[in-house]
Write a protein that holds these residues in place. Structure first.
Motif, short mmCIF file in Angstrom:
data_model
loop_
_atom_site.label_atom_id
_atom_site.label_comp_id
_atom_site.label_asym_id
_atom_site.label_seq_id
_atom_site.Cartn_x
_atom_site.Cartn_y
_atom_site.Cartn_z
N VAL A 615 12.40 20.84 -29.06
CA VAL A 615 13.66 21.28 -30.64
C VAL A 615 13.96 21.85 -31.13
O VAL A 615 13.75 22.92 -30.74
N VAL A 616 15.58 21.66 -31.14
CA VAL A 616 16.37 22.83 -31.51
C VAL A 616 16.62 22.67 -33.53
O VAL A 616 17.62 21.20 -32.67
N ALA A 617 15.95 22.79 -34.22
CA ALA A 617 16.76 22.68 -35.24
C ALA A 617 17.13 23.90 -35.64
O ALA A 617 17.13 25.33 -35.06
N ASP A 618 18.39 23.54 -36.83
CA ASP A 618 19.00 24.38 -37.50
C ASP A 618 19.87 24.14 -39.00
O ASP A 618 19.28 22.58 -38.98
N THR A 619 19.55 24.89 -39.95
CA THR A 619 20.12 24.43 -41.29
C THR A 619 22.15 24.72 -41.44
O THR A 619 21.82 24.93 -42.45
N GLY A 620 22.65 24.81 -40.55
CA GLY A 620 23.39 24.89 -40.29
C GLY A 620 24.74 23.51 -41.38
O GLY A 620 23.71 22.92 -42.39
N ILE A 621 25.48 23.83 -40.55
CA ILE A 621 26.33 22.91 -41.77
C ILE A 621 26.67 21.03 -41.10
O ILE A 621 26.72 20.21 -42.41
#
Length: 853
Positions: A615-621
């Motif tokens: 899982v690759v998660a981010d809090t980006g746009i």
């Protein structure tokens, strides 16, 4: 003596009396014979006129049949919204066919469509032609269900004598017309064999002379006007009525009126009928004999000629009827039918004639289930009778009919002509499968090509403008670590680490450069897996380390969490690196300062194989909901307003999905604008267990079978399994496993092919179906629903087992709603599969796998 004189006188008187009586009888007989001959001549003349009228009508009917076919074709083109050029080309082609049928250019085809003229042979000034004021156009609109024959008139363009056939089309104001040139070819050059003194005329409804046969001499217009006027007002109807021709010859007049109002007139000299007045008895006898002989000879010759013409007409009709595979005459009042031509697959299933409901029952058996109800309603006796009451001449449409092992597109029509077959309709069937499928395929190909061209052109322009950006991340690493190496030449350990990172970044850069080639190879199916043993923990850590440095430089929080107990696996590490590089590059690229990037890796336990979820998660746009539907399409890029410009080539996500699918895995994405994105990749990888000695695959398989207390091999003996799987490697694995268990395997590369192969198989010959979920053309759920809808006894009961890389609750619910019986996960565990199949065959519901399995 006196007695002798008296006897002689009496004999003379008797002789004279006898002579007078005989003379009187002869005179009366001559009068009666003359009268009878005149009456017989009238009957003969009227019969001849009617015969020639039928022959002329037959000639006109041939034009009417060709015209009706052109009307049907043009009407279909207008109803199907065929474009102008196609209508023009179709009319030109049909004009060529008309010329071939009649042996020359005897007619011109044209139509008034949408207020404009479409002509097979356009003429100058057709745009200004006042068709609305013409007799043929007005009568066609006034009688929309009839073919109109106009009177003869002079063509405004050529000056030739013509008459026009016309009929209104279904679209208001549209009319199809055909000009027939009287003097061209053999339009009205009838094969009439008459004595030279017999005169033959053909008049139109207004009394205009269309044709004459009078020794090929000129005709006095005053005489012909008197002739047709006498016929029309009835003054020449009596058997002894006569008219004097311009040469002073008295003539008897005989005529017959045709269906379209034209009149055939024949005149015979009265003197010739009586064979002269100088010796009436002899001439009468000779006349009767000659007339009888000539009449019989004429009738034989006429019958021979008619038979020859009928044979030619029959050939033409046969050519036209060959386009239909079945033709029936239906008496809708009596509820019976008579077969004219029967479909080969229905021969012997019913009589040549009989009850219509029996015919309809046999025909309906071949109708596609989806069209069954509509077919039954539209072609019932009640519906046919209703259409006849409404004067619907032609009715029908296309439907799918069973031929052999598959369905073909067929056109069915009912044709009604009350003047020809009152109380009956013609029911005919035509195979239009090739034309229908070509038309559908052409339309689909054209639309797809247009959409693809527009999308590809726009996407490629964007791609070439932004292609270099994705190269900067590994290039920055190379430059940065090179600078560190230059500044710390004495620290060998650090230099070695820096060199390794430079080497790794260079490889990542090379992978980015190869993205375009990789995508091309994936689309062409030329990218093969390079399966080797490697340590997944170490590889993921090494990949993430490069991006951790970049994240720290951008003041972003980077976190890696690995929960893998069997790190050594068999797989294509290079392609896994490509996947991680794309996902992490995007996470950093589309996030702002202070954002969090988190990588999680976990393992789901199996005996020999395991599933690994990354899982690759981010809090980006984040991404918009609209773009999520296109994220895996080549060259697609987000276009919504964000804090920073959208970057990327548009190839990363398509490559990721292709690589994941190539490794028999799945990828899902969740995202919202302003909240970030979460990519979940699930890959089935073979775990390499640590042993003191080499592990032999067969021994390991036997040990697993003994531990389970079963021996899968041979447990499927005699069973036929249909496997739907678009991945070739998965198909090969499943086929080998099932074959080793004794089953016979039928392979299908997508859902549509699976439905087709099941449909072609014999009922109950397929014992079970293994259905992959994500397939091109038609996915697993769609294929399962299509199979359950098939009209065959085993369609509703054959076990269908779903096969997918995920086994979460929503996946199980979706497959159950599609009509599937069980659900197994990839990689396939044969013990679980055998157990699921056994429960399905026993009529029980297998337990659903635990989430994540």
């Amino acid at each position: 003596m006196e007695k002798q004189q008296r006897r002689a006188l009496n004999s003379i008187v008797l002789s004279i009396t006898t002579l007078v009586v005989v003379a009187a009888l002869l005179l009366v007989g001559i009068g009666l014979v003359r009268d009878k001959m005149m009456r017989n001549t009238q009957q003969m003349g009227m019969s001849l006129a009617e015969s020639y009228a039928r022959e002329t009508q037959s000639r006109l009917d041939s034009f009417a049949r060709v015209f009706q076919m052109a009307w049907l074709y043009t009407g279909q083109g207008v109803d199907g919204q065929m474009d102008w050029d196609t209508l023009q080309q179709g009319m030109e082609q049909y004009q060529q066919n008309v010329d071939e049928v009649f042996g020359g250019h005897v007619a011109d085809m044209y139509a008034v469509i949408g207020g404009q003229i479409v002509a097979a042979n356009p003429w100058a000034g057709d745009g200004a032609y006042d068709y609305a004021s013409t007799d043929w156009y007005q009568k066609a609109l006034a009688s929309p269900d009839e073919i109109i024959f106009s009177d003869v008139y002079e063509d405004a363009i050529t000056g030739d004598q013509i008459f026009t056939l016309s009929k209104a089309m279904d679209t208001e104001g549209d009319v199809l017309a055909m000009d027939v040139y009287i003097n061209q070819g053999d339009v009205l050059d009838l094969e009439i064999s008459l004595p030279s003194t017999y005169h033959f005329y053909l008049f139109d409804t207004d009394g205009g002379l269309l044709y004459r046969l009078i020794d090929r001499q000129a005709t006095d217009p005053v005489y012909t006007e008197q002739l047709i006027s006498g016929v029309r007002d009835g003054s020449l109807f009596a058997y002894d009525a006569q008219i004097v021709d311009p040469k002073g010859v008295a003539r008897g007049v005989y005529y017959a009126e045709m269906e379209n109002g034209w009149t055939v007139v024949m005149t015979i000299p009265t003197q010739e009928v009586l064979m002269g007045e100088r010796d009436p008895v002899i001439y009468s006898l000779i006349g009767v004999a000659l007339i009888a002989f000539v009449t019989l000879l004429f009738m034989v010759v006429r019958d021979i000629l008619n038979l020859r013409r009928l044979a030619e007409t029959e050939k033409t009709i046969r050519v036209l009827s060959d386009s239909f595979f079945a033709i029936y005459r239906v008496d809708f009042e009596a509820g019976t039918y008579r077969a004219i031509k029967t479909s080969p697959d229905l021969r012997g299933t019913f009589a040549e004639s009989g009850d219509y409901e029996m015919l309809l029952a046999q025909v309906k058996k071949r109708v596609h289930p989806e069209a069954y109800a509509e077919f039954e309603q539209d072609f019932s006796l009640k519906s046919i009778s209703q259409r006849v009451k409404e004067n619907v001449v032609d009715y029908g449409g296309d439907y799918q009919r069973m031929f052999g092992g598959g369905y073909h597109w067929v056109n069915v029509r009912t044709i009604y002509q009350k003047h020809i077959l009152p109380g009956e309709v013609i029911l005919c069937f035509k195979d239009v499968d090739v034309e229908k499928r070509q038309q559908m395929q052409h339309m689909m190909i054209l639309q797809e090509a247009l959409d693809t061209a527009k999308t590809s052109a726009k996407a490629r322009n964007t791609f070439f403008n932004t292609m270099s950006h994705d190269m900067r991340t590994p290039l920055n690493a190379v430059i940065g670590y090179s600078e560190l190496i230059r500044r710390t030449p004495g620290d060998a350990e650090k230099v070695t680490g820096y060199i390794q990172k430079v080497e790794f970044a260079a490889k990542q850069l090379l992978m980015l450069i190869n993205d375009i080639l990789e995508m091309a190879k994936l689309e062409a199916g030329k990218s093969a897996l390079d399966v080797k043993e490697f340590n997944l923990n170490e590889y993921l850590t090494e990949v993430c380390e490069m991006f951790r440095v970049q994240a720290e430089r951008q003041q972003k929080h980077f976190e890696l969490s690995v929960q893998i107990k069997d790190p050594v696996v068999k797989g294509d590490s290079f392609k896994i690196g490509q996947i991680m590089n794309n996902l992490l590059s995007n996470a950093l690229k589309y996030s702002c300062e202070g954002a969090e990037i988190k990588v999680e890796a976990r393992q789901f336990d199996y005996q020999k194989h395991s599933k690994f979820q990354i899982v690759v998660a981010d809090t980006g746009i984040g991404m918009s909901e609209e773009f999520l539907n296109h994220i895996f399409e080549p060259y697609s890029r987000e276009t919504h307003f964000t804090p920073r410009a959208t970057e990327g080539t548009g190839l990363g996500m398509p490559i990721v999905k292709s690589l994941v699918q190539q490794m028999s895995g799945e990828i899902t994405v969740e995202s919202a604008v302003g909240k970030g994105s979460r990519f979940t990749v699930t890959l089935p990888l073979e775990v390499v267990e640590q042993h003191d000695g080499p592990v032999i695959g067969a021994a390991a398989g036997e040990a697993a079978g003994e531990a389970a207390g079963t021996s899968p091999a041979g447990s499927l003996a005699g069973q036929t399994i249909l496997v739907a799987e678009d991945n070739e490697l998965n198909m090969e694995i499943v086929t080998e496993l099932l074959t080793m268990s004794g089953a016979q395997v039928i392979g299908a590369a997508n859902g549509a092919e699976a439905v087709e192969k099941f449909q072609r198989s014999a009922p109950y010959s397929v014992d079970a179906i293994l259905m992959d979920m994500q397939m091109p053309v038609l996915d697993g759920c769609g294929a399962a629903r299509a199979i359950r809808r098939l009209d065959r006894p085993d369609a509703a009961v054959v076990p269908i087992v779903a096969v997918t890389a995920n086994a979460f609750a929503e996946d199980v619910d979706r497959t159950t709603a599609a009509g599937m019986n069980a659900h197994v996960s990839k990689p396939i565990d044969m013990d679980r599969l055998l157990e699921a199949l056994a429960l399905c065959w026993a009529g029980k519901t297998p337990p659903a796998p635990a989430p994540g399995e």
